[in-house]
Design an enzyme around this catalytic site. Sequence first.
Site, PDB file in Angstrom:
ATOM      1  N   SER A 114     -36.244   4.435  -5.108  1.00  0.00           N
ATOM      2  CA  SER A 114     -36.622   5.353  -4.042  1.00  0.00           C
ATOM      3  C   SER A 114     -37.365   4.588  -2.943  1.00  0.00           C
ATOM      4  O   SER A 114     -36.828   3.619  -2.405  1.00  0.00           O
ATOM      5  CB  SER A 114     -37.438   6.512  -4.620  1.00  0.00           C
ATOM      6  N   ASP A 240     -28.002  13.277  -6.383  1.00  0.00           N
ATOM      7  CA  ASP A 240     -29.384  13.080  -5.923  1.00  0.00           C
ATOM      8  C   ASP A 240     -29.690  14.055  -4.790  1.00  0.00           C
ATOM      9  O   ASP A 240     -29.108  13.956  -3.714  1.00  0.00           O
ATOM     10  CB  ASP A 240     -29.563  11.638  -5.453  1.00  0.00           C
ATOM     11  N   HIS A 268     -32.432  12.449  -8.726  1.00  0.00           N
ATOM     12  CA  HIS A 268     -33.420  11.494  -8.207  1.00  0.00           C
ATOM     13  C   HIS A 268     -34.403  11.144  -9.325  1.00  0.00           C
ATOM     14  O   HIS A 268     -35.581  11.517  -9.302  1.00  0.00           O
ATOM     15  CB  HIS A 268     -34.152  12.068  -6.996  1.00  0.00           C
TER      16      HIS A 268
END
Length: 289
Positions: A114, A240, A268
């Site tokens: 991320s 995601d 995610h």
Amino acid sequence: MPRARVNGLELEYDSFGSPADPPLVLVMGLGAQLVTWEVGFCALLAEGGFHVVRFDNRDIGLSSYLDDLPTPDLAALAAGDPASVPYLLSDLAADITGLFDALGFGRAHVVGASMGGMIAQQLAIDAPERLLSLTSIMSTTGDPSVGQPEPAALAGLTRPPATTREQAIEDGVEWFKLVGSPGYPSDEEFLRMKATRNHDRANHPAGALRQAAAVLASGDRTAQLREVRVPTLVIHGESDPLIGVSGGKATAAAIPAAELLLFPGMGHELPRQLWPAIADAIVAHARKA
């Protein structure tokens, strides 16, 4: 856990595996602590023959907080004025090279998830000579036309901080459900354990706000990524909701010779069911590099 003195800060870290093995450094995302790299996943990487290090980024977890810095004005930032932004992704990347120095790593494999993927990309731009390989997971290039969140995920990300422990834990559970993997669901007990652990270890929403400002102010890395020659693996979930899969595809397209690995049904997060496959891919990539 030990702490490293880095750029006038202290970074909390721990490690797995033998210090005699090649170093592999894990970089976590926005507001996420080192424990988000679960022990079982780290152990798989260490078993693959690497000295695995996970750490808290500045302003989060048990690393140094920068509460003496101004609170970012996100409205002004959105309007194009970055004057209130206290640091950038390049500063977070410099923390990693400082951690390398503190731990005696000349070069290392770096895996970022991320925002951690964004930091790792920036490191490959700023100090490619320090990287043995790069793995960017569920991340994006900074190009605003790719990797955009779904409305529900954006709303969850911008929800005001909870004012009680109980509400913070409930919010954490709901967040994990919101960004989780539809193809690999987690049980409620595991999500509650994570939310409780995260809150009770450290709770610092002001730091997460400054990190978010760093992401927004750092801009589009696409042109710079085209010059990167570090061996790169890009991993992304096709489901995601926070950083859409187009962000991963754009990252792989920008970095020459990058390998792209997509997982259907992954959101995610790094779902436990996929730990072996993801760890195997990282280990194989690092060994090849």
